[in-house]
Design a protein around this motif. Structure first.
Motif, mmCIF file in Angstrom:
data_model
loop_
_atom_site.group_PDB
_atom_site.id
_atom_site.type_symbol
_atom_site.label_atom_id
_atom_site.label_comp_id
_atom_site.label_asym_id
_atom_site.label_seq_id
_atom_site.Cartn_x
_atom_site.Cartn_y
_atom_site.Cartn_z
ATOM 1 N N ALA A 228 0.722 -1.119 0.008
ATOM 2 C CA ALA A 228 0.060 0.056 0.016
ATOM 3 C C ALA A 228 0.954 1.120 0.071
ATOM 4 O O ALA A 228 0.625 2.306 -0.697
ATOM 5 C CB ALA A 228 -1.054 0.112 1.154
ATOM 6 N N GLN A 232 -0.074 2.839 -3.270
ATOM 7 C CA GLN A 232 -1.385 3.812 -3.320
ATOM 8 C C GLN A 232 -0.879 5.392 -3.583
ATOM 9 O O GLN A 232 -0.019 5.658 -2.858
ATOM 10 C CB GLN A 232 -1.924 3.538 -1.832
ATOM 11 N N MET A 238 -1.547 2.578 -7.728
ATOM 12 C CA MET A 238 -3.226 2.348 -7.777
ATOM 13 C C MET A 238 -3.716 3.836 -6.736
ATOM 14 O O MET A 238 -3.059 4.263 -6.229
ATOM 15 C CB MET A 238 -3.179 1.106 -6.565
ATOM 16 N N GLY A 240 -6.015 5.807 -4.281
ATOM 17 C CA GLY A 240 -6.248 6.057 -2.838
ATOM 18 C C GLY A 240 -5.212 6.478 -2.012
ATOM 19 O O GLY A 240 -4.259 6.922 -2.630
ATOM 20 N N PRO A 242 -2.044 6.641 0.549
ATOM 21 C CA PRO A 242 -1.216 5.426 1.156
ATOM 22 C C PRO A 242 -1.196 5.831 2.532
ATOM 23 O O PRO A 242 -1.517 6.975 2.974
ATOM 24 C CB PRO A 242 0.150 6.153 0.439
ATOM 25 N N PRO A 266 -6.403 -1.907 2.373
ATOM 26 C CA PRO A 266 -7.195 -1.732 1.202
ATOM 27 C C PRO A 266 -7.528 -2.470 0.134
ATOM 28 O O PRO A 266 -8.209 -1.940 -0.655
ATOM 29 C CB PRO A 266 -5.893 -0.356 0.522
ATOM 30 N N TRP A 267 -7.000 -3.639 0.215
ATOM 31 C CA TRP A 267 -7.257 -4.778 -0.537
ATOM 32 C C TRP A 267 -7.567 -6.233 -0.067
ATOM 33 O O TRP A 267 -7.255 -6.444 1.278
ATOM 34 C CB TRP A 267 -6.155 -4.897 -1.787
#
Length: 346
Positions: A228, A232, A238, A240, A242, A266-267
């Motif tokens: 992340a 992120q 990705m 989002g 972090p 987050p996933w």
């Protein structure tokens, strides 16, 4: 002062190897004199300690291992002592497993606590079932100290971890002793840490991916958070926000912030077979496809929360993004990646 100290270390190691009674006087002297010495002096001493740990009987070598571990924790190099500590720990674990088996065969019960004391009665109990009952008993009562030192060496030495041969067999051996010696269970966990290994990380929604290299990661909570932090909200990463820098740092090499902040996942992490990659597991559990471990990012089925911090506080971690891959670069990979499975049926 340093010359006198190194001479005393040499005398202590020779006494341990020869099983000389002088060891009992020299050991506390060396321990006291080592307090406050700079790492450069301790570095010279650890090389000599490695020789003693490799050669001394386990009941004395374990004390050398404990002392060397303390020096490494205080800044001395693990070079020259890490391999002997791990080799003797595996040797002691092998003998201890044989001791435990012989005890159960002889008595049908649980072996004595490894923090107890050797005795002739113990030798007589296991003697009919072992070729070297005294050696096995000495290994049993030294394994906790060897395991404590091995934890330090494996945590502090990426080279030691990376060089372990037959890691799964050694992890199974030491893990099998965890019911008797908790620290052997920690050795087993550290033996399964992988270093300098590339993972292929795929985002199922966008079909893009990344090659990352990891090391020193003790569990998949840590892997999850470092991914992340690396992906992120980053260019080419990705969407989002972090994790905060201080959160990422404590999963790498920094102290955990006071109060152990809570991290939100987050996933879902999923492997190439569609199975969940559980946060309680380790990167070594992730199966490989064509020689590469594959991590697939899916939206979370539910919100996961876990406290910040590393499972092995003495071990520093690394995760670097080596490259981004566009969907067209990954067309050959997706046929090998199964749809996600949900073990809770949600």
């Amino acid at each position: 002062m340093s010359d006198t100290f190194l001479q005393r270390v040499d005398a202590m190691v020779r006494a341990a190897t020869a099983e000389d009674q002088a060891f009992s006087d020299l050991m506390p002297q060396v321990m006291n004199e080592s307090q406050g010495l700079p790492p450069v002096v301790l570095n010279l001493a650890t090389m000599k300690m490695g020789e003693g740990i490799a050669a001394a009987p386990p009941n004395l070598g374990c004390w050398l291992a404990i002392m060397a571990g303390a020096w490494v924790e205080n800044g001395a190099t693990a070079f020259g002592v890490d391999e002997p500590v791990l080799a003797r720990t595996i040797e002691v674990a092998t003998a201890s497993a044989e001791f435990a088996g012989a005890w159960r065969t002889a008595t049908g019960g649980t072996p004595p606590s490894p923090d107890g004391q050797p005795s002739q009665e113990i030798v007589d109990t296991v003697g009919p079932h072992l070729p070297d009952p005294v050696g096995a008993m000495m290994a049993w009562f030294s394994m906790e100290r060897f395991a404590l030192s091995a934890n330090t060496m494996l945590s502090r030495s990426p080279g030691l971890r990376a060089g372990v041969a037959d890691r799964e067999a050694k992890a199974a051996l030491t893990g099998g002793l965890a019911e008797h010696c908790e620290k052997m269970g920690w050795v087993a966990l550290l033996l399964r840490v992988i270093d300098g290994e590339r993972l292929l990380v795929l985002d199922r929604a966008s079909r893009q991916g990344w090659t990352v290299t990891i090391g020193g990661i003790g569990d998949n909570f840590q892997l999850h958070t470092l991914l992340a932090g690396a992906l992120q909200g980053r260019p080419g990463g990705m969407p989002g926000t972090p994790p905060a820098p201080e959160i990422v740092a404590c999963f790498l090499d920094a102290e955990t912030p006071p109060g152990r902040p809570i991290v939100t996942s987050p996933w879902n992490l999923v492997d190439a077979h569609g199975e969940w990659i559980y946060n309680e597991g380790v990167p070594a559990d992730i199966p490989a496809v064509n020689g590469t471990r594959v991590v697939v990012l899916d939206p979370p089925s539910y919100e996961r929360h876990f406290p910040a911090g590393r499972k092995h506080p003495m071990m520093t971690a690394a995760l670097s993004v080596d490259g981004m891959h566009y969907p067209e670069d990954l067309a050959g990979w997706w046929p090998h990646v199964a749809p996600a499975k949900n073990p809770v049926g949600a």
